[in-house]
Design an enzyme around this catalytic site. Sequence first.
Site, mmCIF file in Angstrom:
data_model
loop_
_atom_site.group_PDB
_atom_site.id
_atom_site.type_symbol
_atom_site.label_atom_id
_atom_site.label_comp_id
_atom_site.label_asym_id
_atom_site.label_seq_id
_atom_site.Cartn_x
_atom_site.Cartn_y
_atom_site.Cartn_z
ATOM 1 N N ASP A 15 0.867 -1.166 0.000
ATOM 2 C CA ASP A 15 0.000 0.000 0.000
ATOM 3 C C ASP A 15 0.911 1.225 0.000
ATOM 4 O O ASP A 15 2.098 1.133 0.288
ATOM 5 C CB ASP A 15 -0.940 -0.043 1.221
ATOM 6 C CG ASP A 15 -2.139 0.885 1.032
ATOM 7 O OD1 ASP A 15 -2.214 1.556 -0.013
ATOM 8 O OD2 ASP A 15 -2.992 0.942 1.939
ATOM 9 N N ASP B 40 -3.520 7.353 -3.510
ATOM 10 C CA ASP B 40 -4.890 7.851 -3.630
ATOM 11 C C ASP B 40 -5.321 8.578 -2.363
ATOM 12 O O ASP B 40 -4.609 8.570 -1.355
ATOM 13 C CB ASP B 40 -5.852 6.693 -3.939
ATOM 14 C CG ASP B 40 -5.830 5.618 -2.867
ATOM 15 O OD1 ASP B 40 -4.726 5.309 -2.367
ATOM 16 O OD2 ASP B 40 -6.894 5.080 -2.519
ATOM 17 N N CYS C 183 -13.278 -25.262 16.527
ATOM 18 C CA CYS C 183 -12.454 -25.095 15.338
ATOM 19 C C CYS C 183 -11.530 -26.299 15.241
ATOM 20 O O CYS C 183 -11.192 -26.910 16.248
ATOM 21 C CB CYS C 183 -11.647 -23.809 15.484
ATOM 22 S SG CYS C 183 -10.351 -23.608 14.273
ATOM 23 N N CYS D 107 -8.464 -26.168 13.668
ATOM 24 C CA CYS D 107 -7.096 -25.761 13.319
ATOM 25 C C CYS D 107 -6.110 -26.388 14.310
ATOM 26 O O CYS D 107 -6.503 -26.864 15.376
ATOM 27 C CB CYS D 107 -6.978 -24.242 13.283
ATOM 28 S SG CYS D 107 -6.684 -23.471 14.880
ATOM 29 N N CYS E 200 -6.393 -25.119 17.980
ATOM 30 C CA CYS E 200 -7.596 -25.512 18.721
ATOM 31 C C CYS E 200 -7.672 -27.015 18.950
ATOM 32 O O CYS E 200 -8.324 -27.466 19.895
ATOM 33 C CB CYS E 200 -8.835 -25.009 18.000
ATOM 34 S SG CYS E 200 -8.830 -23.217 17.807
HETATM 35 ZN ZN ZN Z 1 -8.690 -22.741 15.628
#
Ligand code: ZN
Length: 531
Positions: free
Chosen positions: A89, A124, A276, A278, A281
Amino acid sequence: MSPMSFELRDRDLLGRIGKLTVKGKTLETPAFMPVVNPMIQTIAPRRLKDEFGCDILITNSYIIRNHFLDVPNLELHKLLDYDGIVMTDSGAYQILVYGEVEVTQPQIIDWQKKIGSDISVILDIPTGWDIPRDEVEYTVEKTLQRAREALPLIEGSDNLWVGPIQGGKHLDLVEKSAKAVGEMPFDLHALGSPTEVMERYMYPVLVDMAMTAKIHAPVERPIHLFGAGHPNIFAMCVAMGYDLFDSAAYALFAKDERYLTVRGTLQFKDLKYLPCSCPICRNKSPEDLAVLPRGERQRLIAEHNMHVTMAEMETIKQAIVEGNLWDLVETRAKGHAQMTAALKRLSKYDKYLEEGSDGFKGRGLFYYDYHSIHKPEVIRHQDQLLGSYRRPADKSILVLMSEPKNRPFSGNQGFIKLRKRMNDNRVHYCFVAAPYGLVPANLAETYPLSQFEMAKPLDHETIQYTTENVRQYMEKYPHEHVVLILKDTPLEEALLEKLGDLVNSENIIKSEELGGEDTMESLEKLLRSFN
Ligand SMILES: [Zn+2]
């Protein structure tokens, strides 16, 4: 301008799976890019790529310039220790936050070229929120002026360049901005400054802004939504045709101990479970995390947040492949009242979404409630019935029947029996089925009419929509006689009410079974009376 390729692999609604190539590196879109602050790395960029599958990230060239301007031969990928695609950016975000930046556009463009950014942004002027219209106009005009001034500076560069679209909630200005910058030779576009709209949960406004920009920007160029980081809105934004997303939400939320899910944000202190799958977790319980030092816990929550974010992109891509992105959008919209409001707003644009969708995905379709009547297949069916479809010739009698349970309708044994016994060439047989409206028997075996399921009982809006479609067909193709063979259900009763003035009350047969003796006798008698 620069050697970019953007190939489309698959699509559904306005969503698309694409392959973006820049400087020999490729990226599958839609893609999420984590915002990486080179000074504070919550998750090291190398790990983002290796462990989280981030093939692209975004960082801020203005901050890097402030810290490393005097370092000779600075190379961005080496600085970050990351060999994926790096977008930079320009400092525009700092303009939004601090009002100004201490760099000129030529300086920041030159810097982004020098440090080897892959995808770069001009300087911008973001449209803020709640500012007077004349100030919004200024940001749009100034951004367009900067875009024009940037063109000679970026010519010949092998970076990809982003032409930002501004205008905030002023849709006429968003349209103007998208059209004007779309005429300039930029590689990508980005819709600026929706962050605050999202932070305030003004998702319906976001839908209007995002659709306006998408409709008026060149469709063949990738389009990026600045600052969209909550996984709960990705499905809807992809459905609106957005290809790239960036945010620091995964890290910022983690700093406040907020745990992201596709259904919304949870406070870590409220978690009794970790819903979750993942690696974080799966290997830790809330109690395990609670006893960790604060910084360590926040780092692990940030990692979880990144996993959820990346997994949602996979879910979305699979939905595009299967052709059920709309279903996913509906599901995610249930996570927040304002998301449901946004879904309602999105239905205003169902024509655009229909145009983007392929006609045939070969899978059965589910319709849940009135949100589903905006699915491309429903819109397309009615368009075709009133457009390219031609009613079989020489039919003077329309027989409308309640839909049988099985699919395709025309394979129903009762119907086969009835049609055989009537043996009357004057009759055009059609089924009435929500949400489509009218399903001619001779089309009932075609997709998607042959494979769909609608949840019953129907809601008011679906009944209205279905009967309205039937009425439009009857108006387009007037018949000398119309017969209704109806079951005793809410759809049929509403249909009766709505079509009452189009159908002679003597021509209504109440029937439990199409092939039933009573039904067949009644129909036979009616057909004979039409001689
Ligand atoms: Zn997780």
